[in-house]
Design an enzyme around this catalytic site. Structure first.
Site, mmCIF file in Angstrom:
data_model
loop_
_atom_site.group_PDB
_atom_site.id
_atom_site.type_symbol
_atom_site.label_atom_id
_atom_site.label_comp_id
_atom_site.label_asym_id
_atom_site.label_seq_id
_atom_site.Cartn_x
_atom_site.Cartn_y
_atom_site.Cartn_z
ATOM 1 N N ASP A 67 43.976 26.663 43.236
ATOM 2 C CA ASP A 67 42.504 27.042 43.071
ATOM 3 C C ASP A 67 41.581 25.947 42.815
ATOM 4 O OD1 ASP A 67 43.609 29.694 43.372
ATOM 5 O OD2 ASP A 67 42.834 30.630 41.287
ATOM 6 N N ASP A 114 46.802 37.631 49.024
ATOM 7 C CA ASP A 114 47.242 36.684 48.184
ATOM 8 C C ASP A 114 48.582 36.861 47.670
ATOM 9 O OD1 ASP A 114 46.997 34.951 46.390
ATOM 10 O OD2 ASP A 114 45.351 35.603 45.233
ATOM 11 N N GLY A 137 48.721 27.006 50.588
ATOM 12 C CA GLY A 137 49.260 25.804 51.384
ATOM 13 C C GLY A 137 50.779 26.035 51.467
HETATM 14 C C1 GAL Z 1 44.502 33.670 43.057
HETATM 15 C C2 GAL Z 1 43.785 33.236 44.283
HETATM 16 C C3 GAL Z 1 42.068 33.282 43.685
HETATM 17 C C4 GAL Z 1 41.777 34.572 43.276
HETATM 18 C C5 GAL Z 1 42.924 34.936 42.127
HETATM 19 C C6 GAL Z 1 42.601 36.655 41.883
HETATM 20 O O1 GAL Z 1 45.911 33.466 43.513
HETATM 21 O O2 GAL Z 1 43.797 31.857 44.607
HETATM 22 O O3 GAL Z 1 41.239 32.839 44.692
HETATM 23 O O4 GAL Z 1 41.854 35.659 44.344
HETATM 24 O O5 GAL Z 1 44.268 34.750 42.743
HETATM 25 O O6 GAL Z 1 43.729 37.013 41.030
#
Ligand code: GAL
Length: 513
Positions: free
Chosen positions: A324, A261, A303
């Site tokens: 999200d 991430d 994306g």
């Molecule tokens: C976001 C991600 C989520 C989750 C979250 C955790 O950036 O899109 O799916 O993983 O971080 O902090």
């Protein structure tokens, strides 16, 4: 505002009706009439993908998905000799063959009442993730409260609820398993790495190796999470400048998937050119490919830079195409539609080994909140994700799985569309204010079509063969209800509930399926 209030009132009323209907049905031992998936037969019915990729000589683990009364006896024809099947559990384990090759295996299952068989092609080669991942991810239900116990419970529930019998397989840990440098919480604080630089789990994960071993003993797989930045999105330790060590650690612990991430890497990236966006994933993708076990790479960077165009080249097996989903507040329609519409236009860029990921399936009880989606909306959600060959990762609360949620998640014919070996993402046939039609070509020559009603009243939706690219007489099957609707030529019209879907499969007359 008025609209919002009337929507809430309508939802509350619908929920009341549902409770009433459930109470009535429980009293008479029936299922509510809007449950679409019929009960699985008592005889064995084999499910799961018909193609499965593994890298040469790597550990192999596959629990054969199969419904029907247990005990079930399993067997397999033409299984590579390096693999062994436990006849009682249906778990295949061992090491993949050393050389790239394809094995046409026939899986068989029998119980006291009957038997079933199903082909699966095991492809030993460089590409893994030949069908979209299916499983569970804790994020939306647990966020920073995830523990070893919860993950074990979710794995056990994946088996006991029957989800694993439909092909759900990955039990994925999201953010917040590592340590958080700024935390005061005794469970989370402390040095983030040991003296050798190895990343340390927090106190809620006392033994990662034991945790993965437990999940593997059920025949399931498990995923972990990190960021290319110094910190994850929730402020926990990330993999920046420790990429190689962390990837090896994850593999050594026994993980089968990494969600990677972007998060704080944004502050380090030189700019936002494609090369800048690709860099951390090229690095991690390359390291994962060199490991001695298969680790699926789930890219998460929302994306940026049209990731779908290059995600596969940098080693991704799936890439989030949007932000999200849980944060998208719908207006006229619930948020998942907006995410689905955005993902649906990217159909050219998905295929075996690399999938567009529009985020998790948020139904059931998410954390402690029951979903506000109507039953019809939930069938629409699952249909859209399956037609888009999206990863099917449920992120609701496993310990609160209810019968309706399982009815949405566990329909073998719907899942077959998602997992189809051809690996085509459905294309948009029609998109108006009121109607949405998605069409997915399938490996056996048949065609799946979802007719989505975007309005608040029932509606008849029709499409002719010209629009759908079909010819001749077609047998039409209602996929959710698993029953044939008859033969049609030139045109098919269907009555679709408000915010609902009718998902059908067109099978050319004379085609033998
Ligand atoms: C976001 C991600 C989520 C989750 C979250 C955790 O950036 O899109 O799916 O993983 O971080 O902090």
């Amino acid at each position: 505002m008025m609209l919002q209030n009337s929507r809430h009132a309508a939802l509350a009323f619908a929920a009341l009706l549902m409770v009433f209907e459930w109470a009535q049905c429980a009293a008479f031992g029936q299922r509510p009439s809007d449950f679409r998936t019929p009960p699985a037969p008592a005889t064995p019915h084999l499910n799961g993908p018909k193609v499965y990729g593994v890298r040469p000589s790597h550990p192999f683990l596959y629990r054969i998905p199969c419904t029907g009364n247990r005990p079930i006896r399993f067997s397999a024809k033409n299984l590579p000799s390096s693999l062994k099947l436990d006849r009682h559990t249906g778990i295949i384990s061992g090491k993949a063959p050393e050389n790239p090759s394809e094995y046409l295996v026939t899986l068989r299952a029998s119980n006291a009442l009957g038997k079933d068989s199903r082909p699966i092609k095991i492809v030993v080669g460089d590409t893994i993730g030949l069908t979209p991942q299916m499983g569970w991810n804790d994020w939306y239900s647990y966020t920073r409260h995830i523990t070893d116990g919860v993950v074990r419970g979710a794995a056990a529930k994946m088996v006991s609820s029957g989800m694993a019998d439909y092909g759900y397989q990955y039990v994925d840990i999201d953010d917040c398993w590592a340590r958080q440098p700024t935390s005061d919480d005794p469970d989370l604080k402390g040095p983030t790495r040991d003296a050798q630089g190895n990343i340390l789990p927090n106190a809620r994960f006392p033994d990662m190796r034991a945790l993965t071993a437990y999940i593997h003993s059920l025949g399931l797989k498990t995923g972990i999470y990190s960021s290319p930045g110094p910190l994850t999105c929730a402020g926990f330790e990330g993999s920046y400048q420790h990429e190689d060590a962390d990837a090896h650690q994850f593999a050594e612990w026994g993980f089968d998937l990494l969600k990677y991430d972007w998060c704080s890497y944004g502050r380090l990236a030189k700019g936002k050119t494609i090369a800048d966006l690709e860099a951390p994933y090229i690095k991690m993708g390359g390291i994962l490919k060199g490991l001695d076990r298969d680790v699926v790479l789930n890219m998460c960077q929302y994306g940026m830079g049209d990731v779908w165009k290059w995600g596969r080249q940098v080693g991704g097996n799936s890439w989030r195409t949007t932000g999200d989903l849980g944060a998208v507040r719908g207006d006229r329609l619930p948020g998942f539609y907006q995410v689905g519409f955005a993902n649906a236009v990217l159909s050219d860029d998905a295929g075996p080994g690399g999938w567009n990921d529009p985020d998790y399936i948020l139904i059931g009880t998410v954390g402690d909140r029951p979903t506000s989606l109507t039953h019809e909306e939930q069938y629409s959600y699952m249909s859209m994700w399956s037609l888009m060959a999206a990863p099917l990762l449920f992120s609701g609360e496993m310990s609160k799985l209810d019968e309706f949620t399982l009815n949405v998640l566990c329909n073998s014919e719907v899942i077959d569309i998602d997992q189809d070996s051809l690996g085509k993402q459905g294309v948009i046939v029609r998109k108006t204010e009121d109607e949405f039609i998605l069409e997915k070509r399938l490996d056996d020559g048949s065609v799946a079509v979802g007719y989505f009603n975007l309005t608040t009243a029932p509606r008849s939706i029709s499409a002719d063969w010209k629009e759908l690219g079909l010819t001749g007489t077609q047998r039409v099957r209602d996929v959710w209800r698993q029953r044939d609707l008859g033969s049609f030529s030139e045109n098919f019209s269907t009555q679709v509930p408000n915010h609902g879907v009718i998902l059908v499969r067109f099978i050319a007359a004379g085609a033998d399926h």
